[in-house]
Design a protein around this motif. Structure first.
Motif, short mmCIF file in Angstrom:
data_model
loop_
_atom_site.label_atom_id
_atom_site.label_comp_id
_atom_site.label_asym_id
_atom_site.label_seq_id
_atom_site.Cartn_x
_atom_site.Cartn_y
_atom_site.Cartn_z
N THR A 160 0.83 -1.21 0.00
CA THR A 160 0.00 0.00 0.00
C THR A 160 0.86 1.25 0.00
O THR A 160 0.47 2.28 -0.56
N THR A 161 2.05 1.17 0.58
CA THR A 161 2.92 2.34 0.66
C THR A 161 3.50 2.73 -0.69
O THR A 161 3.61 3.92 -1.01
N LEU A 162 3.86 1.74 -1.51
CA LEU A 162 4.48 2.03 -2.82
C LEU A 162 3.60 2.92 -3.71
O LEU A 162 4.10 3.89 -4.28
N PRO A 163 2.30 2.60 -3.88
CA PRO A 163 1.48 3.50 -4.68
C PRO A 163 1.42 4.91 -4.12
O PRO A 163 1.40 5.89 -4.88
N LEU A 164 1.40 5.03 -2.79
CA LEU A 164 1.34 6.36 -2.19
C LEU A 164 2.62 7.15 -2.44
O LEU A 164 2.58 8.36 -2.68
N LEU A 165 3.75 6.46 -2.42
CA LEU A 165 5.01 7.12 -2.78
C LEU A 165 4.99 7.56 -4.23
O LEU A 165 5.47 8.66 -4.58
N GLY B 73 1.68 5.95 6.55
CA GLY B 73 0.65 5.29 7.35
C GLY B 73 0.65 3.77 7.32
O GLY B 73 0.89 3.13 8.36
N PRO B 74 0.35 3.15 6.17
CA PRO B 74 0.27 1.68 6.13
C PRO B 74 1.57 1.01 6.55
O PRO B 74 1.55 -0.01 7.26
N PHE B 75 2.70 1.56 6.13
CA PHE B 75 4.00 0.98 6.49
C PHE B 75 4.23 1.10 8.00
O PHE B 75 4.67 0.14 8.66
N MET B 76 3.92 2.28 8.55
CA MET B 76 4.12 2.52 9.97
C MET B 76 3.24 1.59 10.81
O MET B 76 3.69 1.02 11.81
N VAL B 77 2.00 1.41 10.38
CA VAL B 77 1.09 0.52 11.10
C VAL B 77 1.59 -0.92 11.03
O VAL B 77 1.51 -1.67 12.01
N GLY B 78 2.13 -1.32 9.87
CA GLY B 78 2.70 -2.66 9.75
C GLY B 78 3.85 -2.88 10.73
O GLY B 78 3.95 -3.94 11.36
#
Length: 407
Positions: free
Chosen positions: A68-73, A366-371
Motif C-alpha cells: 500500500t505504501t508504494l502507490p502512495l510514494l 501510514g500503512p507501512f508505519m502501522v505494519g
C-alpha cells in the motif's frame, strides 16, 4: 435538501457548455467517471487478499504494508510533476497514457513473482496519481459552475470502484477459483474499458494556454500557507483512509472474524464511503466556509475509531459504516477544497499536483508505519490510537484550509 436543490440547479442550467443538456458534456463526464471508477480497485482489492498473498509469497507484515505504501510514494512523486506532462501533452492525452499504464501495471502485478508484484504495484500507482491530480483540474476547466456536484459524482464513483473490488476480491479468488492473482488481474479489464471510452473524449476537453512555467508555479504555491494547510489536510485524511484500506481486514481477522466477513466489512466501509462522497462535497460546496463540515467529520471519525478499539462492545458493522461514511466524505471534501481555492484552471492543476504530492508523501507513512507497529506489538489498538491523534492534527489543518480564500 442541499443535495436535491443543488442537483436541480445543475440540471436547469442549460445555457452553458458544461450542462447535462449538452451531449458533449455528458460524454465528457461519462469519460471522467469511468476514469474515476478505476482509481481505487487496484488498491482496495489487495486488503481482503493480504493473507493469501502473505502465505503464497512468504511476505512479512512490513513487506505487506509496503504494497500500500508504494502507490502512495508514486502518488507523491508523480503528483508534483504532473503539470509538466499536461503542459506538453494536454490533460486528455496524459490521462490516456495513464490508463494504458494502469492496465500494464495490473497485468505485471498479477502474472509475475515477488518482483513483479512490487513493480506492477509501483506502475499502477504512477498511473492512478495522474488521475488523482487531473480530475479536479478537469472539473475546474470544464464544469466550473458545478464543482460541488461534479466532485461528489466522481469521488462517489471512486468509492463505488473501491467497494466493489473489496467485496468481490475473495469471491473471485475462492468461489471462481481464480486465486489471488486472477482476482487482482480482473480489474485490468475495467481499466481497458475506461481507455476505450476515454479516447473519444479527448477532443471535447476545453483547452487553455499556460501562463507560467512549472518552476514559477512551484515557487509561488510553496510560499502559500493555505496551500500547505490543504496539503496537510489531504495527507492526513489519505493516511487514515489507506491504513483502513490496507489493514481493516487484518484487524477484523485478529478479532476472530473470517476472511470473507473481513472482506465484506472493507467493502461496506467503501460502500458507505459512496454516500459520504455524494453528500459531503455538495454540502460543503453550498457554503463559502467549510470549517463546520470539517469539524463534524473529524468528530464522527474519532467516534468510529474508538468503537473499533472496543471489540467487547460489538457493533462492528456500525463503526465500519461510520468510518467509511466519514472517510469517503473527507476525501471528496479534500478534492473540492482544491477546486474552490484555485483561482483558475491552470492554478487548479498546479495546486492539485502540489497538494496531492505533499499529501501522499504524508499518507505513505501510514500503512507501512502501522505494519511496523503491529509487527512489534501485536496489538491493533496502538495503531487505532495513533489514528485518533492524527484526526486531531487533521482538524487543525482543516480549520485553516476551510476558510473562504483563494490561492
Amino acid at each position: 435538501m442541499v443535495f436535491k436543490s443543488t442537483f436541480a440547479r445543475f440540471l436547469m442550467n442549460s445555457n452553458k457548455p458544461s450542462s447535462f443538456k449538452n451531449p458533449g458534456a455528458i460524454w465528457l463526464l461519462t469519460g471522467i467517471l469511468f476514469i474515476a471508477i478505476n482509481l481505487r480497485p487496484a488498491l482496495s482489492s489487495i486488503g481482503p487478499l493480504v493473507d493469501a498473498i502473505k502465505h503464497s509469497l512468504q511476505l512479512s507484515e512490513t513487506l505487506l504494508g509496503l504494497l500500500t505504501t508504494l502507490p502512495l510514494l508514486a502518488f507523491g512523486v508523480i503528483s508534483t510533476i504532473t503539470p509538466l506532462f499536461t503542459k506538453r501533452f494536454g490533460i486528455g492525452k496524459t490521462l490516456m497514457g495513464a490508463l494504458i499504464l494502469l492496465s500494464l501495471g495490473i497485468f505485471i502485478r498479477s502474472t509475475a513473482g515477488v518482483f513483479g508484484l512490487y513493480l506492477g504495484t509501483t506502475l499502477l500507482g504512477i498511473a492512478i496519481a495522474f488521475g488523482n491530480v487531473l480530475i479536479p483540474a478537469l472539473t475546474k476547466q470544464n464544469f466550473p459552475d458545478k464543482a460541488g456536484l461534479i466532485t461528489s459524482l466522481h469521488s462517489a464513483t471512486m468509492s463505488v470502484g473501491a467497494a466493489v473490488a473489496a467485496g468481490l476480491s475473495v469471491p473471485l479468488a475462492n468461489d471462481l477459483n481464480l486465486g489471488w492473482r486472477g482476482s487482482l488481474a480482473t480489474w485490468g479489464l475495467l481499466s481497458l474499458l475506461a481507455l476505450f471510452i476515454w479516447i473519444p473524449q479527448i477532443k471535447r476537453i476545453k483547452r487553455s494556454k499556460a501562463r507560467r512555467s512549472f518552476k514559477a508555479a512551484l515557487k509561488s504555491l510553496s510560499g502559500s500557507r493555505l496551500v500547505w494547510q490543504i496539503a496537510v489536510y489531504m495527507g492526513l485524511q489519505s493516511l487514515t483512509f489507506y491504513v483502513i484500506l490496507a489493514w481493516l481486514p487484518a484487524i477484523l481477522l485478529a478479532r476472530g472474524y473470517d476472511s470473507e466477513f473481513a472482506g465484506w466489512m472493507l467493502s461496506l466501509s467503501q460502500a458507505t464511503g459512496i454516500l459520504g462522497a455524494l453528500i459531503i462535497p455538495v454540502w460543503a460546496g453550498s457554503r463559502k466556509d467549510q470549517r463546520l463540515v470539517i469539524l463534524t467529520l473529524v468528530f464522527f471519525e474519532i467516534i468510529g475509531l474508538i468503537g473499533l478499539m472496543l471489540p467487547d462492545v460489538g457493533l462492528t458493522v456500525v463503526w465500519v459504516s461510520l468510518l467509511g461514511l466519514v472517510l469517503g466524505g473527507t476525501f471528496g471534501l479534500a478534492l473540492l477544497l482544491i477546486v474552490l481555492r484555485a483561482s483558475d484552471t491552470e492554478t487548479a492543476a498546479e495546486l492539485s499536483g502540489m497538494v496531492q504530492s505533499i499529501g501522499y508523501f504524508i499518507a505513505a507513512t501510514g500503512p507501512f508505519m502501522v505494519g511496523v507497529i503491529q509487527e512489534a506489538t501485536q496489538v491493533w489498538n496502538y495503531s487505532l490510537g495513533l489514528l485518533i491523534i492524527i484526526a486531531a492534527f487533521k482538524l487543525i489543518a482543516g480549520l485553516g484550509a476551510g476558510k473562504p480564500q483563494k490561492v
